[in-house]
Design a protein around this motif. Structure first.
Motif, short mmCIF file in Angstrom:
data_model
loop_
_atom_site.label_atom_id
_atom_site.label_comp_id
_atom_site.label_asym_id
_atom_site.label_seq_id
_atom_site.Cartn_x
_atom_site.Cartn_y
_atom_site.Cartn_z
N THR A 27 -95.43 4.65 -3.73
CA THR A 27 -94.83 3.38 -3.60
C THR A 27 -95.79 2.25 -2.51
O THR A 27 -95.82 1.13 -2.83
CB THR A 27 -93.15 3.80 -3.65
OG1 THR A 27 -92.89 4.80 -2.59
CG2 THR A 27 -92.68 4.05 -4.82
N GLY A 28 -96.29 3.04 -1.47
CA GLY A 28 -96.62 1.98 -0.43
C GLY A 28 -97.42 1.81 -1.18
O GLY A 28 -97.98 0.86 -0.58
N ARG A 32 -98.21 -2.79 -1.40
CA ARG A 32 -99.24 -3.14 -0.93
C ARG A 32 -99.87 -4.02 -1.74
O ARG A 32 -100.51 -4.79 -1.17
CB ARG A 32 -100.59 -2.42 -0.27
CG ARG A 32 -99.64 -1.67 1.12
CD ARG A 32 -100.61 -0.70 1.91
NE ARG A 32 -100.00 0.35 1.85
CZ ARG A 32 -99.37 1.44 1.90
NH1 ARG A 32 -98.74 1.42 2.66
NH2 ARG A 32 -99.85 2.51 1.39
N SER A 49 -92.07 -4.76 4.17
CA SER A 49 -93.30 -3.97 4.52
C SER A 49 -93.75 -4.19 6.41
O SER A 49 -93.59 -2.57 6.67
CB SER A 49 -93.86 -3.66 3.49
OG SER A 49 -95.66 -3.37 3.84
N GLN A 53 -89.24 -1.98 6.87
CA GLN A 53 -88.62 -2.15 6.59
C GLN A 53 -88.14 -1.69 5.51
O GLN A 53 -89.40 -1.82 4.52
CB GLN A 53 -87.01 -3.40 6.78
CG GLN A 53 -87.02 -3.34 8.00
CD GLN A 53 -86.09 -4.87 8.34
OE1 GLN A 53 -85.84 -5.94 7.38
NE2 GLN A 53 -86.12 -5.73 9.70
N VAL A 55 -87.38 -1.36 1.25
CA VAL A 55 -87.82 -2.79 0.43
C VAL A 55 -86.72 -2.74 -0.66
O VAL A 55 -86.63 -1.36 -0.70
CB VAL A 55 -89.68 -2.12 -1.06
CG1 VAL A 55 -88.74 -2.93 -2.13
CG2 VAL A 55 -90.64 -3.04 0.02
N GLY A 81 -93.72 9.11 -1.47
CA GLY A 81 -93.09 7.27 -0.22
C GLY A 81 -92.09 7.40 -1.35
O GLY A 81 -91.01 6.68 -0.78
N ARG A 84 -86.71 7.71 -0.93
CA ARG A 84 -86.45 7.25 -0.18
C ARG A 84 -84.95 6.81 0.52
O ARG A 84 -84.45 6.86 2.15
CB ARG A 84 -86.85 5.97 0.73
CG ARG A 84 -88.43 6.33 1.48
CD ARG A 84 -89.27 5.21 1.84
NE ARG A 84 -90.56 4.41 2.79
CZ ARG A 84 -91.84 5.06 2.63
NH1 ARG A 84 -92.38 5.07 1.76
NH2 ARG A 84 -92.53 4.55 3.04
N GLN A 88 -81.81 5.52 -4.53
CA GLN A 88 -83.28 5.66 -5.38
C GLN A 88 -83.61 7.31 -5.83
O GLN A 88 -83.70 7.44 -6.81
CB GLN A 88 -84.84 6.31 -4.35
CG GLN A 88 -84.72 4.31 -4.33
CD GLN A 88 -86.18 4.61 -2.33
OE1 GLN A 88 -86.68 5.07 -2.47
NE2 GLN A 88 -85.79 3.16 -2.01
N ARG A 151 -103.22 -0.54 8.89
CA ARG A 151 -101.53 -1.42 8.56
C ARG A 151 -101.20 -1.95 9.50
O ARG A 151 -100.51 -1.29 10.96
CB ARG A 151 -100.82 0.11 7.45
CG ARG A 151 -101.91 -0.07 6.45
CD ARG A 151 -100.67 1.04 5.72
NE ARG A 151 -99.33 1.38 6.03
CZ ARG A 151 -98.97 2.19 5.30
NH1 ARG A 151 -99.27 3.23 4.71
NH2 ARG A 151 -97.86 1.59 5.59
N ARG A 162 -89.83 2.74 12.00
CA ARG A 162 -90.16 3.80 11.06
C ARG A 162 -89.32 4.43 10.99
O ARG A 162 -88.99 5.45 10.47
CB ARG A 162 -91.72 3.11 10.39
CG ARG A 162 -91.76 2.30 9.51
CD ARG A 162 -93.52 1.75 9.63
NE ARG A 162 -93.89 2.85 9.05
CZ ARG A 162 -95.17 3.29 8.96
NH1 ARG A 162 -95.80 3.61 9.77
NH2 ARG A 162 -95.58 4.08 7.68
#
Ligand code: AMP
Length: 211
Positions: A27-28, A32, A49, A53, A55, A81, A84, A88, A151, A162
């Motif tokens: 999902t990251g 992106r 992002s 934090q 989303v 990912g 989380r 979800q 990143r 994070r």
């Protein structure tokens, strides 16, 4: 694949995808891609992002749902990912189901060191490390020759944020999946277990579960 940022979820999910012939969904990476393509969603999620934090659940679930409705996902997929948060996980149950949670247990000190030297391919998302997993040509991706970069959320100040978020929001999810008896642990307490060995353990776990 479950674990804190920098525990190796992306690396192992990608290798596992090759072994099992099912897609690796990060999902990251989805986040992106939206930002890179400057979509409407991308502009809304950019700030979360970059600051490390999460989303909001409804937006990330929307991205996931769109991805898993693609034809290549019909035989299954490896999530990296996601989920989380407990919300979800509950949403995931409505649209699909989970078989197994591979939990990569790596201590914070190792993670901080790894993330601070992690490099990501701007083009295909492949992951390298300036110290532990070097590309063949410095600054270039082995797979697609894309440019490697650090990143924004892998900078030391954001890493701490994070990790805190992981402990608070995501780690409690393990209990949720333990109750379903789906969690299998891979312990790498000093971060010294070679990646090939970790991979072997993951494959063994999957084979045992299949039989
Ligand atoms: P990752 O590459 O998995 O570390 O994700 C990078 C960033 O994307 C995270 O720091 C979040 O901002 C966002 N993100 C990825 N997956 C999720 C998720 N399941 N829930 C909320 N935000 C997410």
């Amino acid at each position: 694949m479950f674990g804190p940022p920098g525990s190796g979820k992306g690396t192992y999910a990608s290798r596992l995808s090759g072994e099992l012939g099912i897609p690796h969904i990060s999902t990251g990476d989805l986040v992106r891609d939206e930002i890179k393509n400057q979509t409407e969603m991308g502009t809304r999620i950019n700030d979360y992002s970059a600051r490390g934090q999460l989303v909001p659940d409804d937006m990330i679930c929307q991205l996931l749902q769109k991805r898993i409705s693609q034809p290549d996902c019909t035989r299954g997929f490896i999530l990296d990912g996601f989920p989380r948060t407990v919300a979800q996980a509950q949403e995931l149950e409505k649209i699909s189901s989970t078989d197994l949670i591979i939990n990569l247990d790596v201590p914070d000190e190792v993670i901080i060191e790894r993330l601070a030297s992690r490099l990501t391919c701007r083009n295909c998302g492949a992951i390298y490390n300036e110290r532990f997993l070097k590309p063949r040509i410095p600054g270039k991706c082995d797979k697609c020759e894309g440019q490697l970069y650090q990143r924004e959320d892998d900078r030391p100040r954001v890493i701490q944020q994070r990790l805190q978020l992981y402990r608070k929001e995501t780690h409690p999810l393990l209990e949720y999946y333990r109750r379903k008896n789906q969690v299998r642990n891979i312990s790498n307490k000093d971060g010294g277990v070679p990646p090939e060995k970790v991979m072997e353990e993951i494959i063994n776990i999957i084979q045992t579960e299949r039989n």
